[in-house]
Design a protein around this motif. Sequence first.
Motif, mmCIF file in Angstrom:
data_model
loop_
_atom_site.group_PDB
_atom_site.id
_atom_site.type_symbol
_atom_site.label_atom_id
_atom_site.label_comp_id
_atom_site.label_asym_id
_atom_site.label_seq_id
_atom_site.Cartn_x
_atom_site.Cartn_y
_atom_site.Cartn_z
ATOM 1 N N LEU A 276 0.813 -1.214 0.000
ATOM 2 C CA LEU A 276 0.000 0.000 0.000
ATOM 3 C C LEU A 276 0.847 1.265 0.000
ATOM 4 C CD1 LEU A 276 -2.693 -1.097 2.602
ATOM 5 C CD2 LEU A 276 -3.138 -0.579 0.198
ATOM 6 N N ASN A 282 -0.380 3.679 -5.328
ATOM 7 C CA ASN A 282 -0.924 3.366 -4.004
ATOM 8 C C ASN A 282 -0.663 4.481 -3.006
ATOM 9 O OD1 ASN A 282 -2.014 0.925 -4.785
ATOM 10 N ND2 ASN A 282 -0.210 -0.259 -4.208
ATOM 11 N N MET A 286 -3.435 6.211 -0.653
ATOM 12 C CA MET A 286 -3.384 6.205 0.810
ATOM 13 C C MET A 286 -3.344 7.607 1.406
ATOM 14 S SD MET A 286 -3.846 3.116 1.307
ATOM 15 C CE MET A 286 -3.886 3.269 3.100
ATOM 16 N N LEU A 426 -9.280 1.497 -4.432
ATOM 17 C CA LEU A 426 -8.318 0.456 -4.075
ATOM 18 C C LEU A 426 -8.403 -0.714 -5.046
ATOM 19 C CD1 LEU A 426 -8.810 0.405 -0.204
ATOM 20 C CD2 LEU A 426 -6.643 0.904 -1.373
ATOM 21 N N LEU A 430 -5.737 -5.379 -2.645
ATOM 22 C CA LEU A 430 -5.421 -4.533 -1.502
ATOM 23 C C LEU A 430 -6.670 -3.887 -0.900
ATOM 24 C CD1 LEU A 430 -2.221 -2.757 -2.905
ATOM 25 C CD2 LEU A 430 -2.326 -4.625 -1.254
ATOM 26 N N GLY A 434 -6.581 -2.080 2.622
ATOM 27 C CA GLY A 434 -6.693 -0.623 2.568
ATOM 28 C C GLY A 434 -7.896 -0.117 3.347
#
Length: 556
Positions: A276, A282, A286, A426, A430, A434
């Motif tokens: 992540l 990613n 995030m 996402l 993941l 996530g």
Amino acid sequence: MEHAVHAGGDPNTQLAQLLVGRDTRWWRGHLGKLNLVIVLLLITSMTNGYDGSMMNGLQTLDTWQSYFGYPSASSLGLFNAIQSIGGIAGLPIAPYLNDYLGRRWTIFIGACIMLIGVAIQTAAQSVGMFIGCRFLIGFGLSFACLAAPVLITELAFPTHRGPLTSLYNSSWYLGSIVAAWTTFGTFRIPNTWGWRIPSLLQGLPSIFQFCLIMFIPESPRWLVDKGKDEQAIAIITKYHCGGDSSDPLVEFEYNEIKEALRIEKEANRSSSYKSLFTTRGNLKRMRVIIAIAFFSQWSGNGIVSYYLNKALDGIGIRSQGQQTLLNGILQIYNYGTAIIGALTVDKAGRRVLFLTSTAGMCLSYLMWTVCAALYAQSATNLDANGDPINPNKNAGNGVLAAIFFYYGFYNIAMSPLLVSYTVEILPFRLRSKGLMIMQMCVNASLVFNQYANPIAMAALEWKYYIIYTVWIAFEFVYLFFTVIETKGKDGPLPLEEIAQLFDGKDSADAIAAAGQAGAAGHIAPGDATQAYGEEKAYGKDEVEHVDSNRPHELRA
């Protein structure tokens, strides 16, 4: 959510082309049945919302206060925070159950744990017993609240996905409505059943899920990832295409899922938490997901969600009847405005809603702060009962209006988009992890809120609102520079094609090529990568000419 038959035009995506002339109204035929099934998943969020409003209501009940020895500010913080602490304990386990056992079994396990916790909570004989069972409820809730929105996103019809997933977190208010009006109705009961009845009803959503969850289909994406392609195809055929196995939408969706999973495997090599934070795409995800998790709880809403009675005490509204009535009215208003936000996500767009929400909240909190200060200045002289003499009632009414204005803006984005935006951006492998990080951040911020808010409000009174006003202004600036719009130009994007917005154009083109080739009947799922490579090298028209003789069938 679509409410009409798709008309022609100049769609830029293969999905839009496939939907031309198709009746996608959410209440019609097989789509109506699918959405009715999804309602059972939407009520998961009710349990969480019920708890916040129930604890708000219980604090206004003399029977609850006296039974537990009139808890201090720090004790109230523990009563409220312990469920979030239970959620923090359960969340690290939930993604592994969700990915290994599947979405349905994870929800079932969560429902079982919550029912045990609710039974103990209803029968609580001491402070320790009440706190312990609330930890258990939070622990079970972490499983169900992680699996349910993922299953909604992966099961919903493509053009209904955004509104339905947004309705999930909006259903928090449905639980809060039931709790608020339950406590309003039971505050007149002069014994412990005044608070035991609301405690018992917290288990209602879990009872429905315990009994019915296995009648809901599993996620087609999870089934494909586990090699159960035929089951996935059967679910897409039945619920998205009305049982018509020759519908090109079946092959389109299946091929996009298959190709997206292949690309994720090659790009990530693993589905660890480290993934992540290692790729540029990613990291983009995030930085938004973690931010909106904290923003959803650190925007001042915790003051009303858990400590409305203290906010109302500050403007002279102190009776149980008035406080529980206002709580009930506010929850109905909140649910209505949250639904409006959820149903406009595909029309207004995620970015517009986020920015409108934070700007409106900031202005509302500024009004709230000013009115609270004016009321406090006018309420310095108290009578023998401790009530203010000749307070500024207009300022007090201004605080009430500001609370409603504030929640109207909060609910159009922070309520519907917190979960739906997270799960849609996402990638599949993941998605559970996530979402777990997002929910962990929410629970961590809740614990801080539930400990800090009552203490800070007692010490700073109306001055505490200044901190939130400044903080929400920061939220607007941060989201302005980080939120990426996921609304397609010609309608909702397929879940797999949102990858282009974060991972770059090449990965999305590969997925789109696989879906397009499958829908046209030119390619088998296993040949998707080859078709994409040929298209890049020779051009789309030549690839279609070369593959035109392939049979129109689906090969799993």
